[in-house]
Design an enzyme around this catalytic site. Structure first.
Site, PDB file in Angstrom:
ATOM      1  CB  SER A   1      -0.572   1.234  -9.576  1.00 34.50           C
ATOM      2  OG  SER A   1      -1.416   1.833  -8.634  1.00 34.50           O
TER       3      SER A   1
ATOM      4  CG  HIS B   1      -1.449  -1.531  -5.072  1.00 34.47           C
ATOM      5  ND1 HIS B   1      -2.391  -1.515  -6.085  1.00 34.47           N
ATOM      6  CD2 HIS B   1      -0.627  -0.482  -5.302  1.00 34.47           C
ATOM      7  CE1 HIS B   1      -2.138  -0.482  -6.884  1.00 34.47           C
ATOM      8  NE2 HIS B   1      -1.070   0.157  -6.426  1.00 34.47           N
TER       9      HIS B   1
END
Ligand code: GTR
Length: 372
Positions: free
Chosen positions: A212, A354
């Site tokens: 990320s 995620h």
């Protein structure tokens, strides 16, 4: 998931120089175009570091102990210290090195942007975010540092962290001054300085990994610092691996508003105007060429936009090709859990959210076993 490649956006061409000329040889790429693109990203996106390797930098061994991981690994804790006009800093590096008979080992360095317990040096917590046992069992050193050592992740006007060490508080900040992502990338390069000095580590075979915001950092680090042999971006999304033009989920405006400290001031000028950027993220990926690159996406990570991450790999390929390598040649869209590992750009799409998981790590290591 509805995996749809965005309609073909019109992208800036990495192989057309700033003056409109076609880049036709590896020499032209190396001597001209590559540095033009690095400069474009410095000026418009990530900002410029005022310092490289500090002359004051030193490495202090805070711990070096055997008997870890059932006796298969040595643990090292290294304090990477530096000082500048505004104070001193220290990056705490944790490292587990598999025991071999005098042979240097390749390494995976994680830029950790999650809670500290995910990188527990005492291994009471064994988080899949940094599965050090798995990494060591596959013959790689497992290394990690936390981003906050380079720069705490909040907007304080660039007073704390390495910004405060090298920038005069009273001086106005240039619009292309480095942001927090730039500071983290700088930190990862300082760890590479250390690897070059550690006789147990094969510094020619080091991978830098980030998830990320850490993935954006790994890419920017590897784009600038050619000492890294493999650069791994996990779910890095906007201003990471994902093409910005036509992107789903997070936009330039979203990211600049929520994280005003991540990029340089100039980047805010492209809020709602991504089509005017002189770069797009496939050009960042192309800066890794001909070294190894890995991009990982997750099916439910719509905010990052897997399709735009995949597309960036496809559009980085022409640079690998110019340099004489197979980069990434894929037909259509990827299937979940079917990694693409043939060329020097690896890719996989994981089913799920995620996150950085053991599945992701195993894919990175499969790719490294094959190519690094
Ligand atoms: C989000 C941000 C993303 C990504 C993510 C993360 O809030 O919008 O760009 O960086 O954080 O780091 O987990």
């Amino acid at each position: 998931m509805n995996y749809r490649l965005p309609d073909k956006p019109i992208l800036p061409d990495p192989l057309i120089g700033n003056r409109g000329e076609q880049i036709v040889s590896p020499k032209q790429w190396r001597e001209q175009r590559r540095s033009e693109i690095v400069e474009l990203f410095r000026q418009h996106v990530y900002g410029r570091c005022p310092i490289g390797r500090p002359r004051s930098q030193s490495f202090e061994v805070a711990d070096q102990s055997g008997g870890w991981m059932n006796g298969t690994a040595v643990r090292k804790k290294i304090n990477i210290r530096f000082d500048g006009p505004g104070g001193t800093g220290v990056i705490h590096l944790y490292l587990f090195v598999p025991i071999t008979e005098g042979k240097k080992v390749p390494a995976f360095l994680l830029i950790c942007n999650r809670e500290q317990e995910n990188m527990d040096p005492d291994r009471k917590v064994q988080s899949p975010f940094w599965p050090a046992e798995d990494i060591v069992s596959r013959g790689y050193a497992a290394a990690v540092f936390h981003v906050q050592d380079a720069d705490p992740d909040f907007d304080d006007g660039f007073r704390n962290g390495v910004h405060g060490i090298w920038e005069a508080a009273e001086a106005p900040r240039p619009a292309d001054a480095w942001g927090t992502i730039g500071a983290w990338a700088w930190g990862a390069s300082r760890v590479m300085d250390y690897f070059e000095a550690d006789p147990d580590i094969d510094e020619a075979r080091v991978a830098v990994v980030g998830h990320s915001r850490g993935g954006k950092t790994a890419l920017w680090c590897g784009a600038q610092d050619e000492r890294f042999a493999l650069v791994v971006s996990n779910d890095s999304g906007c201003t990471g691996a994902a093409i910005t033009r036509g992107k789903q989920g997070e936009t330039v405006q979203d990211i600049n508003q929520r994280f005003p400290h991540w990029f340089c001031e100039n980047y805010k000028g492209f809020n709602g105007r991504e089509h005017d950027l002189p770069v797009d993220q496939h050009m960042l990926l192309a800066l890794i060429a001909p070294r190894l690159l890995y991009v990982a996406s997750a099916t439910e990570d719509i905010w990052a936009d897997p399709a735009s991450e995949f597309l960036a790999c496809m559009h980085a390929n022409p640079v690998y090709k110019l340099l004489g390598f197979l980069g990434f040649e894929a037909e259509g869209s990827p299937l979940p859990e079917v990694p693409i590992h043939e060329g020097r750009i690896g890719y996989h799409l994981r089913t799920g959210k995620h996150d950085l998981t053991r599945y992701d790590w195993n894919c990175f290591m499969d790719f490294a076993d094959r190519h690094m």
